[in-house]
Write an enzyme that holds these catalytic residues in place. Structure first.
Site, PDB file in Angstrom:
ATOM      1  N   ASP A  38       0.867  -1.168   0.000  1.00 22.38           N
ATOM      2  CA  ASP A  38       0.000   0.000   0.000  1.00 22.38           C
ATOM      3  C   ASP A  38       0.906   1.222   0.000  1.00 22.38           C
ATOM      4  OD1 ASP A  38      -1.706   2.092   0.427  1.00 22.38           O
ATOM      5  OD2 ASP A  38      -2.619   1.283   2.258  1.00 22.38           O
ATOM      6  N   VAL A  39       0.993   1.906  -1.126  1.00 21.73           N
ATOM      7  CA  VAL A  39       1.975   2.985  -1.274  1.00 21.73           C
ATOM      8  C   VAL A  39       1.659   4.177  -0.380  1.00 21.73           C
ATOM      9  CG1 VAL A  39       2.576   2.302  -3.624  1.00 21.73           C
ATOM     10  CG2 VAL A  39       0.736   3.976  -3.251  1.00 21.73           C
TER      11      VAL A  39
ATOM     12  N   LYS B 279       0.083   9.533 -18.818  1.00 23.12           N
ATOM     13  CA  LYS B 279      -1.032  10.467 -18.807  1.00 23.12           C
ATOM     14  C   LYS B 279      -2.217   9.820 -18.097  1.00 23.12           C
ATOM     15  CE  LYS B 279      -3.294   9.376 -23.210  1.00 23.12           C
ATOM     16  NZ  LYS B 279      -4.722   9.452 -23.164  1.00 23.12           N
TER      17      LYS B 279
ATOM     18  N   LYS C 274       6.269   5.486 -31.601  1.00 26.40           N
ATOM     19  CA  LYS C 274       5.925   4.799 -32.848  1.00 26.40           C
ATOM     20  C   LYS C 274       7.007   5.032 -33.892  1.00 26.40           C
ATOM     21  CE  LYS C 274       0.896   4.903 -32.186  1.00 26.40           C
ATOM     22  NZ  LYS C 274       0.670   3.447 -32.290  1.00 26.40           N
TER      23      LYS C 274
ATOM     24  N   GLU D  84     -10.961   6.883 -34.509  1.00 26.98           N
ATOM     25  CA  GLU D  84     -11.213   5.572 -33.915  1.00 26.98           C
ATOM     26  C   GLU D  84     -12.576   5.076 -34.360  1.00 26.98           C
ATOM     27  OE1 GLU D  84     -10.036   5.139 -29.698  1.00 26.98           O
ATOM     28  OE2 GLU D  84      -9.590   7.275 -29.792  1.00 26.98           O
TER      29      GLU D  84
ATOM     30  N   ASP E  13      -7.967  13.765 -23.483  1.00 30.08           N
ATOM     31  CA  ASP E  13      -7.469  12.409 -23.711  1.00 30.08           C
ATOM     32  C   ASP E  13      -6.547  12.315 -24.916  1.00 30.08           C
ATOM     33  OD1 ASP E  13      -7.536   9.569 -23.002  1.00 30.08           O
ATOM     34  OD2 ASP E  13      -8.638   9.294 -24.878  1.00 30.08           O
TER      35      ASP E  13
ATOM     36  N   HIS F 125      -1.253  13.765 -27.394  1.00 33.67           N
ATOM     37  CA  HIS F 125      -0.863  13.100 -28.639  1.00 33.67           C
ATOM     38  C   HIS F 125      -0.827  14.050 -29.840  1.00 33.67           C
ATOM     39  CE1 HIS F 125      -1.121   9.589 -26.284  1.00 33.67           C
ATOM     40  NE2 HIS F 125      -2.394   9.298 -26.474  1.00 33.67           N
TER      41      HIS F 125
ATOM     42  N   LYS G 138     -14.312   9.317 -31.813  1.00 35.38           N
ATOM     43  CA  LYS G 138     -14.685   7.917 -31.660  1.00 35.38           C
ATOM     44  C   LYS G 138     -15.911   7.592 -32.514  1.00 35.38           C
ATOM     45  CE  LYS G 138     -12.694   7.345 -27.057  1.00 35.38           C
ATOM     46  NZ  LYS G 138     -11.666   6.390 -27.502  1.00 35.38           N
TER      47      LYS G 138
END
Length: 488
Positions: free
Chosen positions: A94-95, A150, A184, A218, A237, A242, A337
Site C-alpha cells: 500500500d503505497v 497520462k 511509434k 477511432e 485524452d 498526442h 470515436k
C-alpha cells in the site's frame, strides 16, 4: 531487413500497478519481446508492486496469462516464456502507508548500484504519494528514474501541482513523461524524413505548404470506459498530448543536436507560438461532437451513463502558429470515436502550382500531399501528379509513391510496439521521446481557454452518426476556406 539489437545495462524495473490493465496489456508484452531478442541482460529484474495480495508465483501466472493473450502463439516459445517469468517477482504494498516499503527496500538493496526504473502505471492521484514514499525509503537517489503516464493533469493548475509533487523528489532529468505516440516508428521516421534529408527543408514552410491535417480516428466507442471518459473527453485524452506532440514534430525548427533537451526546446517554442484561441475565436475555430445511437449500438451519452453530458468524444480544431516559418498556414487537428474507420495520419498538403502550362489538355491539378501513416499500415506516401500512360489526350492524375514499412522491411520484420522502444530508452537515460514538464504546462496553457469558452457558451456538442466522418460543422469549418478533410 533485420533490426539491430543493442543490449542495455543491467537494471531493476519496478512497476507500480503491476496487476492493472496497462501493465498486463502493454508493459509486460513489450518487456517480453525485448527479452526474446536478448536486449535485456540476464541480470535484469522486473518487480511488480500492487495493493493486491499475491505471491510471486501467482503474479507470474497472471503475467503468463496476459502474455498468452497479447503475444501471438508463434512468438511464445516455452523456454523464452519460462526464462522471462523467472525475472518477475512481486511485492504487495500500500503505497500510502509510510511503513509499507520495507520489502521493496530490501529487494533493491541486493544491487544498490544498478539503474532503477520506477514505472507508475497508476492514476495520477498516486504520483505524489509514490514519489514521497520512494524518497523516504531512500530509493530515489543515484540512478533512479521515474516514469509517469497520462493524464498529466486535468488543466494547467493541476499539471503544475503534479509537476511540483514529482519535482520535489525527482529532478527533471530523472523524470520520464511517456507519450506512446512518440515511440511509434513512423513518428520517429518523421524526424528522420525532415532532418536526415535535404529534399524537404527548403519547402517546409508557408511559402510551399497550404495546410497540415493531423487525424486520429477511432472506429470504436467509449464502451465500458464511458464513466471514466466522461470526466476527460477527447480534448484532454487526445489533443492535449498526442495531437499537439505530433504538431510540434511537424512544426519545430531543426534542433542543434538529436538529444532530449535540444529536441524538447524546439517543441516548446512551437507550443508557445500557437495563436491563442479564447472566447469567440475558440468557438469559431473548434468543433465538438458526440456520436448518436443506432439500431445496433448505443450513443455516447448512453455509454457514459450521463444523459446530460456535454463531454466531447470528437474534436476538430483549426490552429495557427505565429512564427516566421508557419505564418498563415492552418493546422487542422481532429480526433473522434465511432468514426468510419481506425486511422491515424499526418498529411502535409502543399500548394498547387501557381500556373498550369497544360491548359485544356489536362484535368485540374491536385496538390502534392506527403502523408505519414501511424496506423494502420505504418508508412509514408507522396502524392504526385503524373501523366496517364497511353496515346490520345494529355491526361494527368494523382499517383501515390508508397513506402509501407511492412512491405519494404520484409515479412520477417515485425514493427515493434512503441513501449518496447520507450522502456529501453528510459534504461539508456535517453529523454528525446519523452515530454518535459514545461511542455506539458505550455500545452495546457493553450488548451484551457478553449475549454473555458466551451463551458461558458453552454452549447452542447453536435451529434453525428456512428460510422460517419464526424459532425457536419467540422466539414463546414474546412469548406469555409475551400479545403476539405482527407478521407478516413
Amino acid at each position: 531487413m533485420t533490426s539491430v539489437v543493442i543490449p542495455v545495462k543491467p537494471f531493476d524495473l519496478v512497476i507500480f500497478g503491476a496487476t492493472g490493465d496497462l501493465a498486463m496489456r502493454k508493459l509486460l508484452p513489450a518487456l517480453f519481446r525485448r527479452h526474446a531478442v536478448a536486449q535485456i541482460p540476464e541480470e535484469a529484474r522486473i518487480v511488480g508492486v500492487s495493493m493486491s495480495e499475491h505471491s510471486t508465483e501467482e503474479f507470474r501466472e497472471l503475467a503468463s496469462n496476459a502474455l498468452t493473450q497479447h503475444i501471438p502463439e508463434d512468438e511464445l516459445d516455452e523456454t523464452l516464456l519460462a526464462s522471462f517469468l523467472d525475472r518477475l517477482s512481486y511485492i504487495a504494498n500500500d503505497v500510502t502507508d509510510v511503513n509499507g516499503w520495507t520489502e521493496l527496500v530490501d529487494t533493491m538493496a541486493l544491487f544498490p548500484d544498478r539503474i532503477r526504473v520506477f514505472y507508475l502505471a497508476v492514476g495520477p492521484s498516486l504520483f505524489g504519494a509514490i514519489s514521497r514514499g520512494l524518497a523516504s525509503a531512500g530509493l530515489s537517489d543515484g540512478k533512479a528514474r521515474l516514469v509517469v503516464e497520462k493524464p498529466l493533469g486535468h488543466d494547467l493548475d493541476s499539471a503544475k501541482k503534479l509537476n511540483a509533487e514529482i519535482g520535489d523528489v525527482f529532478n527533471e532529468d530523472c523524470t520520464y513523461r511517456i507519450d506512446h505516440y512518440l515511440g511509434k516508428e513512423t513518428v520517429q521516421n518523421l524526424m528522420a524524413l525532415r532532418f536526415a534529408n535535404a529534399l524537404f527543408e527548403p519547402i517546409w514552410n508557408a511559402q510551399s505548404i497550404d495546410h497540415v491535417q493531423i487525424t486520429a480516428a477511432e472506429s470504436l466507442g467509449v464502451g465500458t470506459r464511458g464513466g471514466y471518459y466522461d470526466n476527460s473527453g477527447a480534448m484532454r485524452d487526445m489533443v492535449q498530448n498526442h495531437l499537439l506532440q505530433l504538431l510540434c514534430l511537424i512544426a519545430m525548427e531543426p534542433p542543434h543536436d538529436f538529444n532530449g533537451d535540444a529536441v524538447r526546446d524546439e517543441k516548446l517554442k512551437v507550443l508557445r507560438s500557437l495563436k491563442p484561441l479564447a472566447g469567440h475565436d475558440a468557438l469559431e475555430n473548434t468543433v465538438r461532437g458526440q456520436y448518436r445511437a443506432t439500431e445496433t449500438s448505443p450513443s455516447y451519452v448512453d455509454e457514459a451513463g450521463n444523459p446530460q453530458s456535454k463531454t466531447e468524444c470528437y474534436v476538430a480544431i483549426k490552429a495557427e502558429i505565429g512564427n516566421w516559418r508557419w505564418s498563415g498556414v492552418p493546422f487542422y487537428l481532429r480526433t473522434g470515436k465511432k468514426l468510419r474507420s481506425q486511422a491515424t495520419e499526418i498529411a502535409i498538403v502543399f500548394k498547387k502550382p501557381p500556373h498550369s502550362v497544360f491548359g485544356n489538355l489536362s484535368t485540374p491539378l491536385n496538390p502534392n500531399v506527403l502523408s505519414i501513416r501511424l496506423q494502420p499500415d505504418e508508412g509514408l506516401q507522396i502524392e504526385l501528379m503524373t501523366k496517364e500512360p497511353g496515346p490520345g489526350g494529355f491526361r494527368l492524375h494523382s499517383t501515390p509513391l508508397d513506402v509501407t514499412f511492412a512491405e519494404k522491411l520484409g515479412d520477417e520484420f515485425e514493427m515493434p510496439d512503441a513501449y518496447e522502444r520507450l522502456l529501453m530508452d528510459v534504461v539508456r537515460g535517453d529523454q528525446t521521446l519523452f515530454m518535459r514538464g514545461d511542455e506539458v504546462e505550455a500545452a495546457w496553457q493553450w488548451i484551457d481557454p478553449i475549454m473555458d469558452a466551451w463551458e461558458a457558451s453552454g452549447v452542447a456538442p453536435e451529434t453525428y452518426d456512428s460510422g460517419s466522418v464526424g459532425p457536419t460543422a467540422s466539414v463546414e469549418m474546412m469548406a469555409k476556406t475551400g479545403r476539405r478533410w482527407r478521407k478516413i
